[in-house]
Every structure is written in structure tokens, then in C-alpha cells.
Design a protein around this motif. Structure first.
Motif, PDB file in Angstrom:
ATOM      1  N   TYR A  11      50.416 121.016   5.530  1.00 33.53           N
ATOM      2  CA  TYR A  11      49.477 121.635   6.474  1.00 33.53           C
ATOM      3  C   TYR A  11      50.226 121.969   7.739  1.00 33.53           C
ATOM      4  O   TYR A  11      50.877 121.110   8.325  1.00 33.53           O
ATOM      5  CB  TYR A  11      48.324 120.680   6.802  1.00 33.53           C
ATOM      6  N   ALA A  20      51.059 116.467   3.278  1.00 39.30           N
ATOM      7  CA  ALA A  20      50.043 115.656   2.613  1.00 39.30           C
ATOM      8  C   ALA A  20      50.495 115.245   1.211  1.00 39.30           C
ATOM      9  O   ALA A  20      50.201 114.147   0.749  1.00 39.30           O
ATOM     10  CB  ALA A  20      48.722 116.424   2.537  1.00 39.30           C
ATOM     11  N   SER A  42      46.494 109.219   2.144  1.00 39.25           N
ATOM     12  CA  SER A  42      47.644 109.244   1.245  1.00 39.25           C
ATOM     13  C   SER A  42      47.716 110.549   0.450  1.00 39.25           C
ATOM     14  O   SER A  42      48.693 110.799  -0.241  1.00 39.25           O
ATOM     15  CB  SER A  42      47.579 108.052   0.290  1.00 39.25           C
TER      16      SER A  42
HETATM   17  N1  LIG Z   1      43.015 120.773   6.721  1.00 37.17           N
HETATM   18  C1  LIG Z   1      43.933 119.887   7.094  1.00 37.17           C
HETATM   19  N2  LIG Z   1      44.732 120.170   8.134  1.00 37.17           N
HETATM   20  C2  LIG Z   1      45.687 119.292   8.505  1.00 37.17           C
HETATM   21  N3  LIG Z   1      45.920 118.152   7.919  1.00 37.17           N
HETATM   22  C3  LIG Z   1      45.166 117.798   6.888  1.00 37.17           C
HETATM   23  C4  LIG Z   1      44.140 118.650   6.414  1.00 37.17           C
HETATM   24  N4  LIG Z   1      43.549 118.056   5.353  1.00 37.17           N
HETATM   25  C5  LIG Z   1      44.186 116.891   5.189  1.00 37.17           C
HETATM   26  N5  LIG Z   1      45.150 116.744   6.097  1.00 37.17           N
HETATM   27  C6  LIG Z   1      46.065 115.611   6.186  1.00 37.17           C
HETATM   28  O1  LIG Z   1      46.645 115.431   4.933  1.00 37.17           O
HETATM   29  C7  LIG Z   1      46.760 114.058   4.674  1.00 37.17           C
HETATM   30  C8  LIG Z   1      46.091 113.730   3.362  1.00 37.17           C
HETATM   31  O2  LIG Z   1      44.698 113.938   3.474  1.00 37.17           O
HETATM   32  P1  LIG Z   1      43.678 113.618   2.302  1.00 37.17           P
HETATM   33  O3  LIG Z   1      42.346 114.081   2.768  1.00 37.17           O
HETATM   34  O4  LIG Z   1      44.190 114.137   1.046  1.00 37.17           O
HETATM   35  O5  LIG Z   1      43.684 112.038   2.281  1.00 37.17           O
HETATM   36  P2  LIG Z   1      42.823 111.057   1.393  1.00 37.17           P
HETATM   37  O6  LIG Z   1      43.788 110.285   0.626  1.00 37.17           O
HETATM   38  O7  LIG Z   1      41.786 111.799   0.653  1.00 37.17           O
HETATM   39  O8  LIG Z   1      42.162 110.153   2.502  1.00 37.17           O
HETATM   40  P3  LIG Z   1      40.724 109.476   2.482  1.00 37.17           P
HETATM   41  O9  LIG Z   1      40.847 108.309   1.618  1.00 37.17           O
HETATM   42  O10 LIG Z   1      40.511 109.090   3.892  1.00 37.17           O
HETATM   43  O11 LIG Z   1      39.753 110.476   1.978  1.00 37.17           O
HETATM   44  C9  LIG Z   1      46.172 113.321   5.848  1.00 37.17           C
HETATM   45  O12 LIG Z   1      47.225 112.922   6.702  1.00 37.17           O
HETATM   46  C10 LIG Z   1      45.329 114.374   6.520  1.00 37.17           C
HETATM   47  O13 LIG Z   1      45.313 114.131   7.917  1.00 37.17           O
END
Ligand SMILES: Nc1ncnc2c1ncn2[C@@H]1O[C@H](COP(=O)(O)OP(=O)(O)OP(=O)(O)O)[C@@H](O)[C@H]1O
Ligand SMILES: [Mg+2]
Lengths: 238, 401
Positions: A11, A20, A42
Motif C-alpha cells: 500500500y 501488507a 498480519s
Molecule cells: N487500504 C490500506 N491502505 C494502507 N494500508 C493498509 C490498507 N489496508 C490494509 N493496510 C495495512 O496492511 C496491513 C495488513 O492489513 P490487513 O487488514 O490485511 O490485516 P488483518 O490481518 O486482516 O488484521 P485484522 O486482524 O486486524 O483484521 C496492516 O498493516 C494495514 O494497516
């Protein structure tokens, strides 16, 4: 069914890009039941969105049913989502003004399926999730568990090959949560490839195969290496 | 995706916000209603004026002193180096064989008094031939005498008669017009307005008398009736040639025919109608902005819904179609309501002012519907594309507003 190779998702936020996903290799067999767990941030949701063709990887190759998705134009991706993939969300995402049946018919509306067939298939789906009596109710007249079951009926009404669930029980109490889990497991038994992202170890532990993500990488995979090799032509698996 | 389903889904989206939807529909309705009403008025004016001139008869030449560049507007501008005289009229009659009748017309206003009753009247000085040329009919008595162009006799219009002699037979009675005394010899049948003159409000007197009463030598105009089977244009040219000769070679007389007048007025009033329509169209444009605003709000409120549509397989084009159709339905509903309101208020005006025909032109009705629908589509494009361009992941992840 699913082959990921070197998947990265970056991102661009301000000056420092957020990585990510940092090279995920994974292959998932047709009909498998996989849970994805890992700490918050993660990359679980990011991975699931890429699997569901809602998002494109920054780098790497994603083959779904043998088809390389990176080459597909936007309209084709829509068709893939429509016919191959069912999605379930933590917040259900039902359309408030539509009834349960109306919500379930929605994917069929965009697929151009005639009204009579839509009604019949929606009726059958409602029967499968045990909500026949609630067909005419709007989401705000349903409990959380019931809403999620409607969302499941909607996700599978197009008879997709893969069902993706992002924390499907995250907003439910344990009773309706386990109802939901049992429901999607039954669909897996009927041949649907099931991938569940969850924070709940109880839910995640029920899967045949558990994958753990940390910091954008797969750090643990319970798949026995022998089976892994046969199912995944990808040579290198973390 | 079939159109009916698309329509159902799109209109479903409008149900949630009755007030907002209603207001933007109202905006379009007002715009369309004003287009309909204003063009109805313009078109009504056109029909009214052309209707007036249509009663002239197609074999009539009207000769007016003065020459203007734009033929047809002569009565408004008149700078005549030479008067148009009684003798001119006679010359035209004698030297243009196609012309079978000629009526000189002098016009003025004066007060008419009979006994204790008095009123302002338009006085027309003319000859007996006006009766046949303008197809007038007598209620009683007779029209102006054939051989006495300076007699002190008068013929009354229907309303003048009613007001000056409400309860007695006016024939043979005396009427004072200005400082002159006249004997009433006839009354004309009610006729109504014609070329801006209400013939019911008029008193006719012999033309020479009139010129003396108003102390003039020049006529207001000369009416000449051409034989029905003769060429009107040729007769007109011949008449103008006679007058040019008599006026020392100067072309200082304007010739009007029913055709030329009708054409000119049609043009002028057509432009007027278009101008009115243009003004009204501005309000339609404003209404379009209203629709755009509503749709933009709707898109931002329904971000999650749009994300979901994409997740279940709606294509870019389908999302655009949903929102465009929604805007088009809003606008067309407004258009239909506005059309009904515009037509209804036109009817009302017609009821209130029966003399003035309000007429919604067919093109305006069709245009109102087409335009309102396209207003919806045009002003819906931006919001619809904004909706379709939303990133599905971001749209889905957005928490409830
Ligand atoms: N649209 C975006 N813009 C910038 N960074 C993002 C975006 N979407 C996700 N991220 C970043 O990417 C990383 C992974 O995000 P993701 O939502 O996949 O995590 P997750 O494992 O689903 O977390 P959770 O368990 O909290 O849902 C995180 O550091 C998040 O801040
Ligand atoms: Mg997540």
C-alpha cells in the motif's frame, strides 16, 4: 484450485509504503477447508481479498482454477467473483432495504438470471440455512446470526467453487457463531473449498489445514509436507 | 442483467430517503413545469396574433405610409415623406385592374356623446367599401353611404351602441364626436378584436369627414381587395408602382399582405417562445445540479452497498447503470409531474382568460420529457462513475457512517 506464488501487496501511504503481504506462496486444493490466523495487521484480510479477486496483488502470480488472474481485465474479474467466489464478511453487508430473499437474489440479478429461477433458488438457499420463515424480513428484523446465515445463503446461491469468510463469527455470540461455522462446514462437505480468516482459535482449529500469517508472510502451515508437494506444484512453500 | 430488474433495484435505492428524493424530484418538476408554461404562453401569443391576421382574408393588400427595412413592422415605425392620400387610394383603384375594391382608412380617437352619456371611441374614417372588404354585417340600419364621402353620418360598433343608447333605438339619433355632430345611420354586428382594433368599440364615419375632424390630409392606411383569381403579388407590385409614380418616384409606402404579416409575426413570436423556453431551461439546469447533489450524497452513503455489489460480481458497467438509471428515474418522474403541473396551470389560465389561447406546443411536451430524462443522465454520470470507480475493498471495509 488456488495457487499463489510470490504474492506481494504494497500500500502506498505517504512516504513509507506499507508491505501488507511480502511474498506469500500457497496452494489450496479443491474442496479443502483452510483457516488463516495471525495477529492483527498480519495481512489476513489483504490475502483473502486477493483470493476473492476484490484486490490485485502488487506482485506475484495467482492462479484460480488454472487461470492466471493477473491477466484478466476488470470485467472478467467481475465474472470470476460472480461465478467462482462466495464472500462472507464480519459485518454481514446485507442491503438494508432488501428482504432476506431480495438480498439472496442480488448476485443472480447481476448475473441476469430470470426472476422465476431466482425466486426458486433463493427459496432453496433459505431452506438450506434454515430461514424459510424469514424470507420476507429485512435485515434489521433479523438477529446477527440470522443475518450472517442470509449472507451465507447469498454467498453460495451462485454455486461458487470457493467460499471465503473474513471473521464470519467476529460479530456473533458463541451459539450463533457455532451455528454459522457448522453451516459453512456442511457446505465444505458438499464440495465447496472453504477458507476462513479468524481470530478465534476454536473456529480456526476446526479446519483441516491451519495457516498462520505474521507480518505479511506465512509462518506456519499444518499441511503435511507430503500432501503439500502433491497438491502444490509450487516448489517453495514457507 | 435485465432492464426491469435493473430498474427495480435502482428505484429501490430511492425509497430510503423520501424527503431528499422528493425535493430533487420537485426541482425537476418546477423546471419542466416552467418550460411548459412559458412556451405555452409564447405559443399562445403566436397563435393569438396570427389568428388575428388570419381573419384578414388572403386577397387583401394593406398599404401603409412610410417605408421600413423590415417589411411587416411598418405600423410601428413610420417616417413618411409623402402622405398616403384619398387621391392615392383612388388612383390605385383606377389604375390597377386586378383590384376590385379599395377602402381608405383614417383613424383617430375622440369622445362620443349622446345625450348625457359619453365615452372615448376610436373613430375610423372610411368608405362604404370597407363593409365588403372586412366582411362586416349590420345589426340595423345601413353602412356609410356610397356617394357622400363628407356627410355627417356615423355607424356605431356594437358596444358603443350599447353604452350610448342602452335603452333606445339609435337610428336617426344625434351623436357628438369631438366638436362635430353626426346622425346615426347604422349599427354593426358584434365582431370582436381584429388587427388590434376592437371593432365593437369603433365609430365609423365618412373618410373626408374624418380627415376634417382630425385635421389631417394623410390616411392611416389603404385596404385593397384583389380579384380572387388574380395574382396578389402582381397586384401589389402594380399598386406600389402607381404610388411611387404619384410620390415623385419615391418608394415610401409599405405593402403588407396576410402572408407577409403572418410570416413576420410567426418569426418574432417563435423567437420569443424560444427565449422563454431558454429562460425556463435554466431552472431545469439548476434542477439537474440538485439531482447530481442527491446522487453524490447517495453514492457516499451507499459506499458499502457498492462494495458489496462488486463483491457479488456486479461489473463496472452495471454499477454505472444502476446509479444512472436511478438519476434518470428521479429526473423523469420530476419531468412527468412538471409536465402535468404545467399543462394543468395552462388549462387554468385558459379558463381565467378565455380570449388568450394558452397552447402547449407538442414539441415542448416531448422535449420536456426527453430533456428531463437526459438531465438525469447527464447529471447522473459523474456520481455513477464515482460509484463504479470505488475500490471494492475500501468500500466494504468502511464502517457504518
Ligand atoms: N487500504 C490500506 N491502505 C494502507 N494500508 C493498509 C490498507 N489496508 C490494509 N493496510 C495495512 O496492511 C496491513 C495488513 O492489513 P490487513 O487488514 O490485511 O490485516 P488483518 O490481518 O486482516 O488484521 P485484522 O486482524 O486486524 O483484521 C496492516 O498493516 C494495514 O494497516
Ligand atoms: Mg482483517
Amino acid at each position: 484450485m488456488i495457487q499463489l506464488q510470490g504474492i506481494e501487496r504494497v500500500y502506498e501511504v505517504g512516504a513509507s509504503p506499507v508491505r501488507a503481504l511480502r511474498g506469500v506462496n500457497l496452494s489450496i486444493a479443491r474442496g479443502d477447508y483452510v483457516s488463516i490466523m495471525g495477529p492483527s495487521g498480519s495481512g489476513k484480510s489483504t490475502l483473502l481479498h486477493i483470493l476473492g479477486c476484490l484486490d490485485r496483488p502488487t506482485a506475484g502470480s495467482y492462479r484460480l482454477a488454472g487461470q492466471e488472474t493477473a491477466d484478466l481485465p476488470e470485467a472478467e474479474l467481475s465474472r470470476v467473483r460472480r461465478h467462482q467466489i462466495g464472500f462472507i464478511f464480519q459485518f454481514f453487508h446485507l442491503i438494508p432495504r432488501l428482504t432476506a430473499a431480495g438480498n439472496i437474489e442480488l448476485p443472480m440479478v447481476f448475473a441476469g438470471i430470470p426472476a422465476e429461477e431466482r425466486r426458486e433458488r433463493a427459496r432453496r438457499s433459505l431452506e438450506v440455512v434454515g430461514l424459510t420463515a424469514r424470507a420476507g424480513h429485512r435485515p434489521d428484523q433479523l438477529s446477527g446470526g440470522e443475518q450472517q446465515r442470509v449472507a451465507i445463503a447469498r454467498a453460495v446461491v451462485m454455486e461458487p467453487a470457493v467460499l471465503l469468510a473474513d471473521e464470519p463469527t467476529g460479530n456473533l455470540d458463541s451459539v450463533s457463531g457455532s451455528e454459522v461455522v457448522r453451516l459453512i462446514e456442511r457446505m465444505n462437505t458438499d464440495g465447496l473449498t472453504l477458507i476462513v480468516v479468524t481470530h478465534d482459535p476454536q473456529v480456526g482449529g476446526r479446519a483441516r489445514r491451519c495457516i498462520r500469517l505474521a507480518d505479511g508472510l506465512v509462518v506456519e502451515d499444518t499441511e503435511p509436507p507430503s500432501r503439500r508437494r502433491s497438491a502444490a506444484p509450487a516448489p517453495e512453500v514457507t | 442483467m435485465n432492464l426491469l430488474d435493473l430498474f427495480r433495484f435502482a428505484t429501490g435505492g430511492l425509497h430510503g430517503h423520501r424527503l431528499r428524493t422528493g425535493l430533487s424530484v420537485l426541482g425537476v418538476a418546477i423546471g419542466v413545469a416552467s418550460v411548459i408554461l412559458l412556451t405555452s404562453l409564447g405559443e399562445g401569443a403566436r397563435r393569438y396574433v396570427t389568428g388575428e391576421f388570419a381573419t384578414l382574408g388572403s386577397n387583401l393588400l394593406i398599404l401603409i405610409p412610410g417605408k421600413t427595412e423590415t417589411a411587416g413592422l411598418a405600423p410601428l415605425v413610420s417616417t413618411a415623406p409623402h402622405d398616403l392620400t384619398r387621391q392615392d387610394a383612388e388612383a390605385v383603384r383606377q389604375r390597377v385592374p386586378q383590384i376590385r375594391r379599395v377602402a381608405p382608412v383614417a383613424v383617430g380617437t375622440a369622445s362620443a356623446t349622446a345625450g348625457a352619456r359619453s365615452r372615448e371611441v376610436t373613430v375610423i374614417g372610411t368608405t362604404h367599401e370597407l363593409l365588403a372588404i372586412r366582411h362586416l354585417k349590420m345589426t340595423s340600419g345601413r353602412f356609410l353611404p356610397e356617394d357622400l364621402p363628407d356627410a355627417a353620418v356615423c355607424v356605431l360598433g356594437a358596444r358603443v351602441q350599447r353604452e350610448l343608447f342602452p335603452d333606445r333605438n339609435p337610428l336617426g339619433q344625434r351623436v357628438r364626436i369631438g366638436d362635430w355632430r353626426f346622425r346615426v345611420i347604422g349599427v354593426i354586428e358584434p365582431r370582436g378584436t381584429s388587427i388590434g382594433l376592437d371593432l365593437d368599440e369603433v365609430v365609423e364615419i365618412p373618410v373626408d369627414t374624418a380627415l376634417r375632424v382630425f385635421n389631417r390630409t394623410g390616411l392611416f392606411r389603404v385596404l385593397a381587395e384583389v380579384n380572387p383569381n388574380a395574382d396578389l403579388d402582381a397586384a401589389g407590385r402594380a399598386a406600389l408602382e402607381v404610388l411611387r409614380e404619384r410620390h415623385a418616384g419615391q418608394e415610401d409606402v409599405t405593402l403588407l399582405t396576410q402572408d407577409s404579416v403572418l410570416t413576420t409575426f410567426n418569426q418574432i413570436l417563435g423567437v420569443l417562445t424560444a427565449a422563454l423556453a431558454g429562460i425556463a431551461a435554466i431552472s431545469l439546469g439548476v434542477a439537474g445540479l440538485g439531482i447530481m447533489n442527491v446522487m453524490l450524497v447517495s453514492v457516499s452513503e451507499r459506499t458499502r452497498e457498492i462494495g458489496l455489489l462488486k463483491a457479488v460480481g456486479a461489473t463496472h458497467a452495471q454499477v454505472v447503470a444502476v446509479f444512472l438509471l436511478e438519476a434518470a428515474v428521479l429526473a423523469t418522474t420530476g419531468g412527468a409531474i412538471g409536465l402535468a403541473a404545467g399543462l394543468a396551470s395552462g388549462r387554468l389560465l385558459e379558463r381565467l382568460y378565455p380570449d388568450f389561447p394558452v397552447h402547449a406546443p407538442e414539441w415542448a411536451i416531448l422535449a420536456a420529457l426527453v430533456v428531463s430524462c437526459s438531465v438525469g443522465v447527464i447529471f447522473g454520470i459523474l456520481p455513477a462513475r464515482q460509484a463504479a470507480r470505488l475500490d471494492p475493498v475500501e468500500a466494504l471495509m468502511r464502517r457504518k457512517a
